[in-house]
Scaffold this active site. Sequence first.
Site, PDB file in Angstrom:
ATOM      1  N   ASP A 108       0.941  -1.137  -0.032  1.00  0.00           N
ATOM      2  CA  ASP A 108       0.149  -0.039   0.129  1.00  0.00           C
ATOM      3  C   ASP A 108       0.985   1.275  -0.057  1.00  0.00           C
ATOM      4  O   ASP A 108       2.083   1.068   0.525  1.00  0.00           O
ATOM      5  CB  ASP A 108      -0.937  -0.015   1.140  1.00  0.00           C
ATOM      6  CG  ASP A 108      -2.163   0.716   0.823  1.00  0.00           C
ATOM      7  OD1 ASP A 108      -2.118   1.558  -0.210  1.00  0.00           O
ATOM      8  OD2 ASP A 108      -3.126   0.829   1.776  1.00  0.00           O
ATOM      9  N   ASP A 109       0.227   2.285  -0.289  1.00  0.00           N
ATOM     10  CA  ASP A 109       1.168   3.577  -0.309  1.00  0.00           C
ATOM     11  C   ASP A 109       1.466   4.078   1.074  1.00  0.00           C
ATOM     12  O   ASP A 109       2.713   4.529   1.361  1.00  0.00           O
ATOM     13  CB  ASP A 109       0.508   4.634  -1.119  1.00  0.00           C
ATOM     14  CG  ASP A 109      -1.073   5.027  -0.832  1.00  0.00           C
ATOM     15  OD1 ASP A 109      -1.486   4.408   0.251  1.00  0.00           O
ATOM     16  OD2 ASP A 109      -1.724   5.715  -1.345  1.00  0.00           O
ATOM     17  N   ASP A 112      -1.977   5.008   7.903  1.00  0.00           N
ATOM     18  CA  ASP A 112      -2.270   6.353   8.735  1.00  0.00           C
ATOM     19  C   ASP A 112      -2.735   5.652  10.118  1.00  0.00           C
ATOM     20  O   ASP A 112      -1.794   5.469  10.972  1.00  0.00           O
ATOM     21  CB  ASP A 112      -3.156   7.043   7.979  1.00  0.00           C
ATOM     22  CG  ASP A 112      -3.422   8.428   8.801  1.00  0.00           C
ATOM     23  OD1 ASP A 112      -3.735   8.560   9.880  1.00  0.00           O
ATOM     24  OD2 ASP A 112      -3.524   9.296   7.989  1.00  0.00           O
TER      25      ASP A 112
HETATM   26  O1  LIG Z   1      -4.450   3.628   7.941  1.00  0.00           O
HETATM   27  P1  LIG Z   1      -5.474   4.000   7.366  1.00  0.00           P
HETATM   28  O2  LIG Z   1      -6.248   4.930   8.300  1.00  0.00           O
HETATM   29  O3  LIG Z   1      -6.611   2.925   7.183  1.00  0.00           O
HETATM   30  O4  LIG Z   1      -5.428   4.794   6.136  1.00  0.00           O
HETATM   31  C1  LIG Z   1      -4.554   4.219   5.102  1.00  0.00           C
HETATM   32  C2  LIG Z   1      -5.265   3.852   3.706  1.00  0.00           C
HETATM   33  O5  LIG Z   1      -6.142   5.208   3.340  1.00  0.00           O
HETATM   34  C3  LIG Z   1      -5.697   5.562   1.922  1.00  0.00           C
HETATM   35  O6  LIG Z   1      -6.616   4.747   1.044  1.00  0.00           O
HETATM   36  P2  LIG Z   1      -8.407   5.289   0.858  1.00  0.00           P
HETATM   37  O7  LIG Z   1      -9.190   4.723   1.660  1.00  0.00           O
HETATM   38  O8  LIG Z   1      -8.084   6.917   0.848  1.00  0.00           O
HETATM   39  O9  LIG Z   1      -8.410   4.850  -0.735  1.00  0.00           O
HETATM   40  P3  LIG Z   1      -7.390   4.974  -2.075  1.00  0.00           P
HETATM   41  O10 LIG Z   1      -6.317   4.310  -1.802  1.00  0.00           O
HETATM   42  O11 LIG Z   1      -8.393   4.435  -3.206  1.00  0.00           O
HETATM   43  O12 LIG Z   1      -6.961   6.658  -2.150  1.00  0.00           O
HETATM   44  C4  LIG Z   1      -4.533   4.853   1.899  1.00  0.00           C
HETATM   45  O13 LIG Z   1      -4.102   4.742   0.226  1.00  0.00           O
HETATM   46  C5  LIG Z   1      -4.322   3.622   2.501  1.00  0.00           C
HETATM   47  O14 LIG Z   1      -5.080   2.608   1.940  1.00  0.00           O
HETATM   48  N1  LIG Z   2      -3.281  11.156   0.272  1.00  0.00           N
HETATM   49  C1  LIG Z   2      -3.253  10.572   1.791  1.00  0.00           C
HETATM   50  N2  LIG Z   2      -4.494   9.743   1.766  1.00  0.00           N
HETATM   51  C2  LIG Z   2      -4.406   9.455   3.151  1.00  0.00           C
HETATM   52  N3  LIG Z   2      -5.288   8.658   3.804  1.00  0.00           N
HETATM   53  C3  LIG Z   2      -4.913   8.352   4.922  1.00  0.00           C
HETATM   54  N4  LIG Z   2      -4.087   9.161   5.225  1.00  0.00           N
HETATM   55  C4  LIG Z   2      -3.719   9.943   4.135  1.00  0.00           C
HETATM   56  C5  LIG Z   2      -2.575  10.819   3.750  1.00  0.00           C
HETATM   57  O1  LIG Z   2      -1.782  11.299   4.668  1.00  0.00           O
HETATM   58  N5  LIG Z   2      -2.508  11.091   2.453  1.00  0.00           N
HETATM   59 MG   LIG Z   3      -5.635   3.071  -0.069  1.00  0.00          MG
END
Ligand SMILES: O=P(O)(O)OC[C@H]1O[C@H](OP(=O)(O)OP(=O)(O)O)[C@H](O)[C@@H]1O
Ligand SMILES: Nc1nc2[nH]cnc2c(=O)[nH]1
Ligand SMILES: [Mg+2]
Length: 174
Positions: A108-109, A112
């Site tokens: 994952d990227d 948080d």
């Molecule tokens: O540790 P957490 O608080 O759960 O947050 C982390 C997740 O939040 C973001 O995804 P998001 O749900 O925004 O969806 P996306 O990847 O489709 O942008 C990010 O890419 C992680 O997958």
């Molecule tokens: N782009 C982005 N998405 C998130 N989702 C949870 N935390 C983050 C953050 O710091 N940046």
């Molecule tokens: Mg995500």
Amino acid sequence: MGEAPELSAQERAGKAFPVSWDQFHRDCRALTWRLNEVGPFHAVIAITRGGLVPAAIVARELGVRIIDTVCIASYDHTKQGDLQVLKGISEAAMKLGGGTGKGLLIVDDLVDTGKTGKLVREMLPEAHFATVYAKPKGRPLVDTFITEVSQDTWIFFPWDTALSFQPPLRDGAA
Ligand SMILES: O=P(O)(O)OC[C@H]1O[C@H](OP(=O)(O)OP(=O)(O)O)[C@H](O)[C@@H]1O
Ligand SMILES: Nc1nc2[nH]cnc2c(=O)[nH]1
Ligand SMILES: [Mg+2]
């Protein structure tokens, strides 16, 4: 007097950490250097959507050609709601991981709060979990990551941003 509007996670974060494509690519390569000592991996599981870009780069560097997705939605732009699993891990990938995720690499990227990572770890308890960035709350869930940022930082990814004019500092820019 009306109630103050609820702040988004991004507004609460306060600090901004913008990441360029170049920087992201470098950080993904650095992540792969570390993962290369842990593998080999049968397949990469990308947590969409944010995990798709690092998964492509990491899989390319590691020579892994089997990539699966687990599709999870939680943040609606910047507000975290309930986690929704829109698509689970495929049967084929599950089989490769012997049902427990052994030999699979979850990418994952970022982590948080760690809620997303925790959910996927429960699906694949023996998989290796790697993210490019980690905030302190989610960090214990991750096996390998590259850069830690503080909990009050919001990371801006290159696919969510564009170049724009910034006023000079002396004109009041932050
Ligand atoms: O540790 P957490 O608080 O759960 O947050 C982390 C997740 O939040 C973001 O995804 P998001 O749900 O925004 O969806 P996306 O990847 O489709 O942008 C990010 O890419 C992680 O997958
Ligand atoms: N782009 C982005 N998405 C998130 N989702 C949870 N935390 C983050 C953050 O710091 N940046
Ligand atoms: Mg995500």
